[in-house]
Enzyme design. Structure first.
Site, PDB file in Angstrom:
ATOM      1  N   ALA A   8      10.456   2.695  -1.874  1.00 33.13           N
ATOM      2  CA  ALA A   8      11.720   3.673  -1.316  1.00 33.13           C
ATOM      3  C   ALA A   8      12.075   4.666  -2.461  1.00 33.13           C
ATOM      4  O   ALA A   8      12.147   4.559  -3.526  1.00 33.13           O
ATOM      5  CB  ALA A   8      12.916   2.782  -1.231  1.00 33.13           C
ATOM      6  N   CYS A   9      12.195   5.951  -1.912  1.00 30.32           N
ATOM      7  CA  CYS A   9      12.652   7.202  -2.830  1.00 30.32           C
ATOM      8  C   CYS A   9      13.874   7.688  -2.141  1.00 30.32           C
ATOM      9  O   CYS A   9      14.340   7.263  -0.995  1.00 30.32           O
ATOM     10  CB  CYS A   9      11.488   8.266  -2.701  1.00 30.32           C
ATOM     11  SG  CYS A   9      11.197   9.232  -1.265  1.00 30.32           S
ATOM     12  N   PRO A  10      14.602   8.523  -2.811  1.00 30.60           N
ATOM     13  CA  PRO A  10      15.773   8.939  -2.371  1.00 30.60           C
ATOM     14  C   PRO A  10      15.916   9.754  -0.991  1.00 30.60           C
ATOM     15  O   PRO A  10      16.684   9.240  -0.145  1.00 30.60           O
ATOM     16  CB  PRO A  10      16.341   9.972  -3.567  1.00 30.60           C
ATOM     17  CG  PRO A  10      15.701   9.289  -4.733  1.00 30.60           C
ATOM     18  CD  PRO A  10      14.332   8.871  -4.129  1.00 30.60           C
ATOM     19  N   GLY A  12      13.480   9.501   1.044  1.00 33.61           N
ATOM     20  CA  GLY A  12      12.781   8.783   2.149  1.00 33.61           C
ATOM     21  C   GLY A  12      11.539   9.676   2.999  1.00 33.61           C
ATOM     22  O   GLY A  12      11.433   9.323   3.950  1.00 33.61           O
ATOM     23  N   THR A  16       7.930   7.915  -0.552  1.00 34.34           N
ATOM     24  CA  THR A  16       8.060   6.566  -0.047  1.00 34.34           C
ATOM     25  C   THR A  16       6.481   6.175   0.222  1.00 34.34           C
ATOM     26  O   THR A  16       6.053   5.055   0.389  1.00 34.34           O
ATOM     27  CB  THR A  16       9.143   6.284   0.887  1.00 34.34           C
ATOM     28  OG1 THR A  16      10.441   6.619   0.415  1.00 34.34           O
ATOM     29  CG2 THR A  16       9.022   5.010   1.577  1.00 34.34           C
TER      30      THR A  16
END
Length: 489
Positions: A8-10, A12, A16
């Site tokens: 998960a990245c900020p 998305g 991700t």
């Protein structure tokens, strides 16, 4: 071995899925099995309970709080960033293979104690700075869709009805479906309604990242209180951190079993909301509002060389780590500025987006025009980089930077800084936090904006081509291992 993983990245959007792909490839090379849940914008199928039970270890590659991590209680857990997964997925798997199960043992804890220690934002062994960044990025990641929807609708309303559309009467009182002005007013009022959620959503999900669901209500209420007293984006940050800390502290209080069942649903939200609301309305709100007013006045007062320097600084930060933490700091600053309504804040958003498009487009251009200076894998990565760059997905430059960082990254920083500075000098404005060239019709002064991007792309492409001409063999003399293209991102 059997692994399960969550990435998960900020935003998305890119990291991700790149991290998930890297973990799957590394597991295949090791002869292991892995199931990955990508908590991104495109969504994914959650991990099935059978896979979790059968897993020997859990890999959490995330820059934000992982949703529903209570599922992994009792399993060895290895935590890292999405960047670590992209660059060294095999290392994370190796850590998972040797992690002792007792390190994450949770099956014999009391229910409330377990929840308090396994909140989404981090576990023991994770640095405080990393946890803080995860909490903040959790709030930002949930806020971005509201910024995108509201900003695009407001920009569209200005394009259809002009800048005086804000003076149009309320559409609930007067709406004529056959006139363009009414539709423009409707878009403006819907977008404005979406913007009213920005600070509460930011605060609510920062609190959620710290202390799970019981902190949502205190966080949202704290964010709403920040808006009421004029504390804005900065107040939302403080309210979210405060709500998370208050609820996390309350969860550590041991209570009788008869009360434990209603603690997460009734007691924690009630007490947390009361405490955070009192502090924001009575104690902290006004001082933070004064700081926010000073910040807004400073932004509005920027002009000339100062504005260009700020654009260059933010542009350089965007390209510094191509989607990593420094990139996200600059992006968050720009998105947060949108809540102030400042004209300079709109210029900052335009500068940041221009800078973010430069690296993938510049590398795609350089790899196309001077293909002999790039490996076969890099030339393959150039194809999706065109689309990624045009969409403001800076991560499209990662395959190039990963193999040759000393030549690629400085070249990208210079071009991105140039694009940011030119955009600020031209006074280009932008209300949309994402979209790249696809929102160009909604940009103020689109021709000058395109010029700033073209100059930045050309400068970076030239510098990286020159840099690669020194101390490196031509691409046809290099036989690298194939690298998977991030096209799926």
């Amino acid at each position: 071995m059997r692994f399960v993983a969550v990435t998960a990245c900020p935003t998305g959007i890119a990291h991700t899925y790149m991290a998930a792909e890297a973990l799957e490839q590394a597991a295949a090379e090791r002869g292991d099995e892995i199931s990955v849940e990508t908590q991104g914008s495109a969504g994914s199928s959650p991990l099935v309970s059978e896979d979790i039970r059968a897993a020997d270890a859990v890999i959490l590659a995330a820059d934000v709080g992982v949703t529903d991590r209570d599922r992994f209680a009792g399993k060895p857990i290895v935590e890292g960033t999405v960047k670590q997964a992209v660059e060294n997925a095999a290392g994370l798997l190796e850590q998972g293979a040797t992690a002792p199960a007792s390190a994450q043992e949770g099956s014999h804890r009391g229910e409330e104690q377990h929840h308090a220690e396994s909140a989404p934002a981090g576990t023991e062994g994770t640095g405080s700075a990393t946890r803080l960044r995860q909490w903040l990025m959790t709030g930002v990641s949930y806020m971005i869709p509201f910024v995108a929807a509201g900003g695009l609708l407001i920009a569209l309303s200005f394009a259809l009805g002009g800048y005086r559309i804000t003076e149009a009467p309320d559409v609930t009182e007067h709406f004529d479906p056959v006139t363009l002005t009414s539709w423009a007013a409707l878009a403006n009022q819907i977008g404005s309604a979406a913007f009213e959620f920005l600070v509460p959503v930011l605060a609510g999900f920062i609190a959620y990242g710290m202390a799970d669901r019981p902190a949502l209500a205190p966080g949202f209420v704290g964010g709403a209180a920040a808006m009421s007293v004029g504390a804005g984006f900065l107040g939302g940050l403080v309210a979210g951190l405060l709500a998370g800390a208050v609820v996390a502290g309350l969860r550590r209080i041991r209570v009788p079993k008869a009360v434990a069942g209603i603690m997460p649903v009734v007691v924690l939200p009630l007490l947390g909301t009361l405490i955070v609301g009192v502090l924001m309305f009575v104690v902290l709100g006004r001082p933070i509002a004064a700081v926010m007013t000073a910040l807004t006045d400073w932004l509005n007062g920027l002009g000339g060389a100062n504005a260009m320097l700020l654009g260059a600084l933010l542009g350089g930060m965007i390209a510094c780590d191509l989607g990593g933490p420094i990139n996200k700091v600059a992006y968050t600053f720009a998105v947060g500025g949108l809540t102030t309504g400042s004209e300079t804040a709109l210029e900052i958003m335009a500068a940041v987006m221009a800078a973010g498009m430069v690296p993938p487009l510049a590398l795609a251009l350089a790899a196309t025009l001077r293909s002999k200076r790039f490996t076969a894998a890099e030339r393959e990565s150039a194809r999706p980089a065109w689309l990624l760059g045009a969409s403001f997905i800076t991560e499209g430059a990662i395959p190039f930077a990963a193999t040759d960082p000393l030549r690629v990254i400085p070249s990208m920083i210079v071009g991105s800084a140039g694009a940011g500075a030119l955009s600020m000098m031209f006074g280009v404005t932008l209300r949309a936090p994402h979209g790249g060239l696809f929102v160009l019709p909604l940009v103020g002064s689109p021709a000058l904006y395109a010029l700033a991007i073209v100059v930045g792309v050309g400068l970076s492409a030239l510098l990286v081509t020159v840099a690669k001409s020194f101390g490196r063999r031509a691409a046809e003399d290099v036989r690298p291992e194939p690298v998977e293209s991030p096209a799926a991102a």
